[in-house]
Design a protein around this motif. Sequence first.
Motif, PDB file in Angstrom:
ATOM      1  N   ALA A 222       0.835  -1.204   0.000  1.00  0.00           N
ATOM      2  CA  ALA A 222       0.000   0.000   0.000  1.00  0.00           C
ATOM      3  C   ALA A 222       0.872   1.257   0.000  1.00  0.00           C
ATOM      4  O   ALA A 222       0.561   2.252  -0.676  1.00  0.00           O
ATOM      5  N   ALA A 223       1.995   1.223   0.745  1.00  0.00           N
ATOM      6  CA  ALA A 223       2.909   2.368   0.761  1.00  0.00           C
ATOM      7  C   ALA A 223       3.582   2.544  -0.600  1.00  0.00           C
ATOM      8  O   ALA A 223       3.776   3.672  -1.072  1.00  0.00           O
ATOM      9  N   VAL A 224       3.933   1.423  -1.228  1.00  0.00           N
ATOM     10  CA  VAL A 224       4.532   1.489  -2.562  1.00  0.00           C
ATOM     11  C   VAL A 224       3.547   2.123  -3.541  1.00  0.00           C
ATOM     12  O   VAL A 224       3.909   2.993  -4.348  1.00  0.00           O
ATOM     13  N   ARG A 225       2.308   1.711  -3.460  1.00  0.00           N
ATOM     14  CA  ARG A 225       1.291   2.261  -4.362  1.00  0.00           C
ATOM     15  C   ARG A 225       1.102   3.760  -4.132  1.00  0.00           C
ATOM     16  O   ARG A 225       0.995   4.538  -5.084  1.00  0.00           O
ATOM     17  N   ARG A 226       1.063   4.176  -2.869  1.00  0.00           N
ATOM     18  CA  ARG A 226       0.928   5.611  -2.585  1.00  0.00           C
ATOM     19  C   ARG A 226       2.102   6.385  -3.175  1.00  0.00           C
ATOM     20  O   ARG A 226       1.925   7.477  -3.728  1.00  0.00           O
ATOM     21  N   ALA A 227       3.310   5.833  -3.046  1.00  0.00           N
ATOM     22  CA  ALA A 227       4.489   6.518  -3.577  1.00  0.00           C
ATOM     23  C   ALA A 227       4.395   6.644  -5.096  1.00  0.00           C
ATOM     24  O   ALA A 227       4.743   7.688  -5.666  1.00  0.00           O
ATOM     25  N   PHE A 228       3.937   5.588  -5.754  1.00  0.00           N
ATOM     26  CA  PHE A 228       3.796   5.621  -7.204  1.00  0.00           C
ATOM     27  C   PHE A 228       2.742   6.654  -7.623  1.00  0.00           C
ATOM     28  O   PHE A 228       2.972   7.467  -8.528  1.00  0.00           O
ATOM     29  N   VAL A 229       1.599   6.626  -6.972  1.00  0.00           N
ATOM     30  CA  VAL A 229       0.528   7.563  -7.326  1.00  0.00           C
ATOM     31  C   VAL A 229       0.948   8.991  -7.001  1.00  0.00           C
ATOM     32  O   VAL A 229       0.612   9.935  -7.735  1.00  0.00           O
ATOM     33  N   ARG A 230       1.708   9.165  -5.924  1.00  0.00           N
ATOM     34  CA  ARG A 230       2.213  10.516  -5.619  1.00  0.00           C
ATOM     35  C   ARG A 230       3.100  11.009  -6.756  1.00  0.00           C
ATOM     36  O   ARG A 230       3.083  12.205  -7.085  1.00  0.00           O
ATOM     37  N   ALA A 231       3.869  10.129  -7.359  1.00  0.00           N
ATOM     38  CA  ALA A 231       4.706  10.527  -8.496  1.00  0.00           C
ATOM     39  C   ALA A 231       3.834  10.970  -9.670  1.00  0.00           C
ATOM     40  O   ALA A 231       4.156  11.943 -10.366  1.00  0.00           O
ATOM     41  N   LEU A 232       2.725  10.264  -9.916  1.00  0.00           N
ATOM     42  CA  LEU A 232       1.799  10.699 -10.967  1.00  0.00           C
ATOM     43  C   LEU A 232       1.188  12.054 -10.620  1.00  0.00           C
ATOM     44  O   LEU A 232       1.008  12.914 -11.498  1.00  0.00           O
ATOM     45  N   TRP A 233       0.859  12.245  -9.351  1.00  0.00           N
ATOM     46  CA  TRP A 233       0.323  13.534  -8.931  1.00  0.00           C
ATOM     47  C   TRP A 233       1.354  14.653  -9.137  1.00  0.00           C
ATOM     48  O   TRP A 233       1.018  15.759  -9.587  1.00  0.00           O
ATOM     49  N   LEU A 234       2.629  14.352  -8.856  1.00  0.00           N
ATOM     50  CA  LEU A 234       3.676  15.343  -9.069  1.00  0.00           C
ATOM     51  C   LEU A 234       3.825  15.679 -10.548  1.00  0.00           C
ATOM     52  O   LEU A 234       4.102  16.836 -10.909  1.00  0.00           O
ATOM     53  N   GLU A 235       3.648  14.681 -11.419  1.00  0.00           N
ATOM     54  CA  GLU A 235       3.665  14.973 -12.849  1.00  0.00           C
ATOM     55  C   GLU A 235       2.528  15.923 -13.213  1.00  0.00           C
ATOM     56  O   GLU A 235       2.720  16.879 -13.976  1.00  0.00           O
ATOM     57  N   ARG A 236       1.368  15.672 -12.650  1.00  0.00           N
ATOM     58  CA  ARG A 236       0.220  16.554 -12.921  1.00  0.00           C
ATOM     59  C   ARG A 236       0.489  17.964 -12.406  1.00  0.00           C
ATOM     60  O   ARG A 236       0.143  18.966 -13.053  1.00  0.00           O
ATOM     61  N   LYS A 237       1.104  18.049 -11.249  1.00  0.00           N
ATOM     62  CA  LYS A 237       1.462  19.348 -10.663  1.00  0.00           C
ATOM     63  C   LYS A 237       2.393  20.127 -11.593  1.00  0.00           C
ATOM     64  O   LYS A 237       2.364  21.366 -11.625  1.00  0.00           O
ATOM     65  N   GLN A 238       3.210  19.415 -12.359  1.00  0.00           N
ATOM     66  CA  GLN A 238       4.161  20.051 -13.264  1.00  0.00           C
ATOM     67  C   GLN A 238       3.628  20.207 -14.686  1.00  0.00           C
ATOM     68  O   GLN A 238       4.407  20.371 -15.622  1.00  0.00           O
ATOM     69  N   GLY A 239       2.324  20.137 -14.829  1.00  0.00           N
ATOM     70  CA  GLY A 239       1.727  20.477 -16.110  1.00  0.00           C
ATOM     71  C   GLY A 239       1.406  19.320 -17.020  1.00  0.00           C
ATOM     72  O   GLY A 239       0.903  19.525 -18.128  1.00  0.00           O
ATOM     73  N   TYR A 240       1.702  18.107 -16.601  1.00  0.00           N
ATOM     74  CA  TYR A 240       1.347  16.976 -17.451  1.00  0.00           C
ATOM     75  C   TYR A 240      -0.168  16.823 -17.514  1.00  0.00           C
ATOM     76  O   TYR A 240      -0.868  16.899 -16.492  1.00  0.00           O
ATOM     77  N   ASP A 241      -0.661  16.594 -18.745  1.00  0.00           N
ATOM     78  CA  ASP A 241      -2.063  16.239 -18.911  1.00  0.00           C
ATOM     79  C   ASP A 241      -2.130  15.002 -19.802  1.00  0.00           C
ATOM     80  O   ASP A 241      -1.104  14.413 -20.154  1.00  0.00           O
ATOM     81  N   ARG A 242      -3.311  14.607 -20.165  1.00  0.00           N
ATOM     82  CA  ARG A 242      -3.468  13.341 -20.872  1.00  0.00           C
ATOM     83  C   ARG A 242      -2.712  13.305 -22.201  1.00  0.00           C
ATOM     84  O   ARG A 242      -2.279  12.243 -22.638  1.00  0.00           O
ATOM     85  N   SER A 243      -2.490  14.458 -22.792  1.00  0.00           N
ATOM     86  CA  SER A 243      -1.767  14.477 -24.062  1.00  0.00           C
ATOM     87  C   SER A 243      -0.303  14.077 -23.905  1.00  0.00           C
ATOM     88  O   SER A 243       0.352  13.676 -24.872  1.00  0.00           O
TER      89      SER A 243
END
Length: 609
Positions: free
Chosen positions: A540-561
């Motif tokens: 569960a901690a590994v999954r949170r860390a992975f999803v946090r990385a996706l959230w950080l990508e979104r924070k830096q302007g990544y979108d579906r494109s």
Amino acid sequence: MRTSFNGSRSDPGAVVYTRATIDLASRDVRIDDVPCRNLEDVLGGFGRSFQILAERTITHAFTPDNPLIVNTGVLTASNVMTGLRTYFSAYSPLKVSNKGLPAAIWSAGSCKFGPKLKWTGLDEVILEGRADVPVYLVIRHSEEGPRITFEPAGDLLGLTCHEKIMWLRDRYADAHFAAIGPAGERYEDCYMASVALSTENQLRSGDDKCRWAGRGGMGAVMGYKRVIAIVAQAPDRIAKLKPEIRDINKAASTGPGSRKFREKDKGGLGGTWSNYEPLEKFHFVPQNNFRPTGDGKPELMFRDHVQPEFVVKAESCFRCGINCHKNVYEKNADGTRGAFLAKFDYEPVNLLSTNLGIHDPRKAATLISLVDRLGMDNISLGTTISYVMDYNERHPDAPILNGAKFGDFDKARELVEGAATGRFPEVGRGVKRLSESLGETGYAMHCKGLEFPAYQPDTNPGYPWAIAGGHMSMATYMALALEGNTSLDYWASLITERGLYFVRDDLLGLCKFAGVTADHAVEGLKHESGFEVTSAELLAAVRRAFVRALWLERKQGYDRSDYTLPSEVFDRPNPNLGVPPFVTREFFSQLSDRVWAVFDREIDEIARA
């Protein structure tokens, strides 16, 4: 790392790690004992560093506000075999969103630098700001605790990675080293610069046998900060081996998890180099910028074809029994081992030979060794050079740079040298920027600014959701060759479940090649640190860390494109692949819907936390 349990041995707040925060501009050093906030903090690696990066607003990688975080995992320096990893984390100059904002990334390297750093008394070092002149840092163990000093690095400038490490070896006993090469010194021109970590074998033999924190340009960030090297000097502090850990290590060194990486005479498959054979059965081995021709030439780089001309020796990192390194040496006239040439792993061998249209092991060894000495990521560099060659094949009347085309070894070598020295910054800044400047992005083999490793995008629709490279942070790259399933249900499940847990060891401090099970990981954690957690809680901690990385990508302007594949995959299916094309635009669109239905919900939960 210290623990002070008061009842429960599962309370992260009872675990304290030691952090040095270094202001490079003022040379102020602050050492703090930091209580863990959650399980990710306890585990370490990118699970902890990405929480620190999440607190920053960074719009450019080369800014004093972008920290370089050097840390370890909870099992680094433990008796659990392969507990050797060091992690370098920052906002990357190479991995950027389409909006131009840098993304958080980590890069990991093995052998003894990580343990030595931990034995100085530190679990983490944060490099803030930027030094006024080039320096190297010396971190020492002392009776009063860790001591950190700044030393002038003028004598190191211009030396190769290996030369820097040898220079430091001669001056610091009982130490290990992290260093950048000429590419890192030219960070403005080479965003793919890496960090070399010294090895026991290297320091003993004098051969150029570094390990690498390669992906994402952490050597460029280190070069921007004018930190040319880091010395970790401490006596070894190896505890008595417990029977429970001995059993875990035996399972790791002889069990199915490490089978792929062991030698065949030890029940293994021969290391990552052996990927050539199962992939080539389907013509999945990349050729000519990820465009296999079906001509059989990849077989020329099979180990069985290479070995008669050279001596191939399986060697290992510190205290590891897997022996995954396949080091290639000259063969003397009497058949004995001669000079060291290069370490042959699948990625550098393919991306610096077969994928460039070069099918000669000696030429491959020359390019691999050159890239290592100059201090660059062979994946990013090899993939960018293959794009240059592809462009020139498509535009014979208007070639770019030195006009290199597939199969031209001399011009490939010239591009390697030019990327590191600033002659060809178009190469050193990566394939995303180069292809966009030329207006031909369809065959630029990257996702989110990070170049592909040596696995066909036509066979791996999981590439876009990898968070730190498609073969080290999302376990989908060999799936089609091994399991043969092309259904939508299969790929949606593989990406959102099994594939993402591949990053577990990038928190713990273990090497993925050991294939340690989750149950063994929690047992190792219990017996080495006293901290108790269930397998389910760990994952569960590994999954949170992975999803946090996706959230950080979104924070830096990544979108579906940003989460897509090169258009050539959709628009120009390769008829030479040994399976019918399945990654169509319709398939990928449906897959994206399914994947984001899972990840969007979890990203929202992270954002609210």
